[in-house]
Design an enzyme around this catalytic site. Structure first.
Site, PDB file in Angstrom:
ATOM      1  N   SER A 124       0.813  -1.219   0.000  1.00 14.13           N
ATOM      2  CA  SER A 124       0.000   0.000   0.000  1.00 14.13           C
ATOM      3  C   SER A 124       0.840   1.259   0.000  1.00 14.13           C
ATOM      4  CB  SER A 124      -0.910  -0.008   1.237  1.00 14.13           C
ATOM      5  OG  SER A 124      -1.602   1.209   1.364  1.00 14.13           O
ATOM      6  N   TYR A 137      -0.957  -0.885  10.111  1.00 16.41           N
ATOM      7  CA  TYR A 137      -1.170  -1.225   8.711  1.00 16.41           C
ATOM      8  C   TYR A 137       0.058  -0.882   7.872  1.00 16.41           C
ATOM      9  CZ  TYR A 137      -3.567  -1.529   4.192  1.00 16.41           C
ATOM     10  OH  TYR A 137      -3.933  -1.863   2.913  1.00 16.41           O
TER      11      TYR A 137
END
Length: 226
Positions: A124, A137
């Site tokens: 990401s 994350y």
């Protein structure tokens, strides 16, 4: 044979259905929610459980051939670091990194035997930007880069490639968690001035699958976002 983790929703579901429609052999893993309708090709597997993944590969060892593994499974937990719940923070790593490694580790013996394998991890842009509240994350997704490079070196002589797609913001998946006002500002910050489409993810996946010399690398698929 294409294996997709978290194939019951979001990006994984889109890729599962697209490859199915093209007549390809596809297996989709899900952990909690099975999609409504046709469940053909789906298996309930918790990728963080070693014994469940081992059982799957043992059961299908004679039918799996030329494996393409798409690791789309991922969860998020938003909290400032000093306020974070440690168990919630750790769970993100268990799914995003350890679960992904579990899938890779147990698929590699068959890939090496076949002298063919394609592994694509979904990372990401969040790991690149430093966004408040995303330490769990972001760090779990950044860890995929180092892992992929090391494993790519170990397996490159067996025609096994291991790469990452660093996703920006797309009109599918976790984007539904972004508040409307913030989303509009976010879109304006993207040079392309739009969210990405699932079809653009698919075309990137197909490029990686078809390009054997692309290995141990990452593609930033983010519309120019820096």
């Amino acid at each position: 044979m294409i294996i997709i983790t978290s194939a019951s929703r979001g990006i994984g579901k889109f890729l599962f259905e697209k490859f199915k429609s093209e007549g390809k052999e596809v297996i989709g893993f899900y952990n909690t929610t099975l999609p409504e309708g046709n469940s053909d090709g789906y298996y309930k597997i918790n990728i963080t459980k070693e014994e469940e993944v081992i059982a799957f590969f043992d059961q299908h060892k004679d039918s799996l051939k030329d494996i393409i593994l798409l690791n789309t499974a991922g969860i998020s937990y938003n909290s400032f670091g000093h306020k974070a719940n440690f168990d919630n923070w750790k769970q993100v790593f268990e799914v995003n990194l350890l679960g992904t490694f579990n899938m890779i580790r147990l698929s590699l013996p068959k890939m090496r035997e076949d002298n063919y394998g394609r592994i694509i991890n979904f990372s990401s842009v969040v790991a690149q930007k430093g966004i408040p509240g995303t330490s769990a994350y972001a760090s779990s997704k950044a860890a995929l880069w180092g892992m992929s490079k090391a494993l790519a070196v170990e397996n490159g002589n067996k025609n096994v490639t291991i790469n990452n797609i660093n996703l920006g913001y797309f009109n599918i998946g976790m984007i539904e968690q972004v508040p409307g006002d913030y989303l509009e500002n976010l879109i304006q910050s993207i040079p392309a001035k739009r969210l990405g489409t699932p079809e653009e993810i698919l075309s990137t996946v197909n490029f990686i699958i078809s390009t054997a010399y692309f290995n141990g690398s990452s593609i930033d698929l983010n519309g120019g976002l820096v």
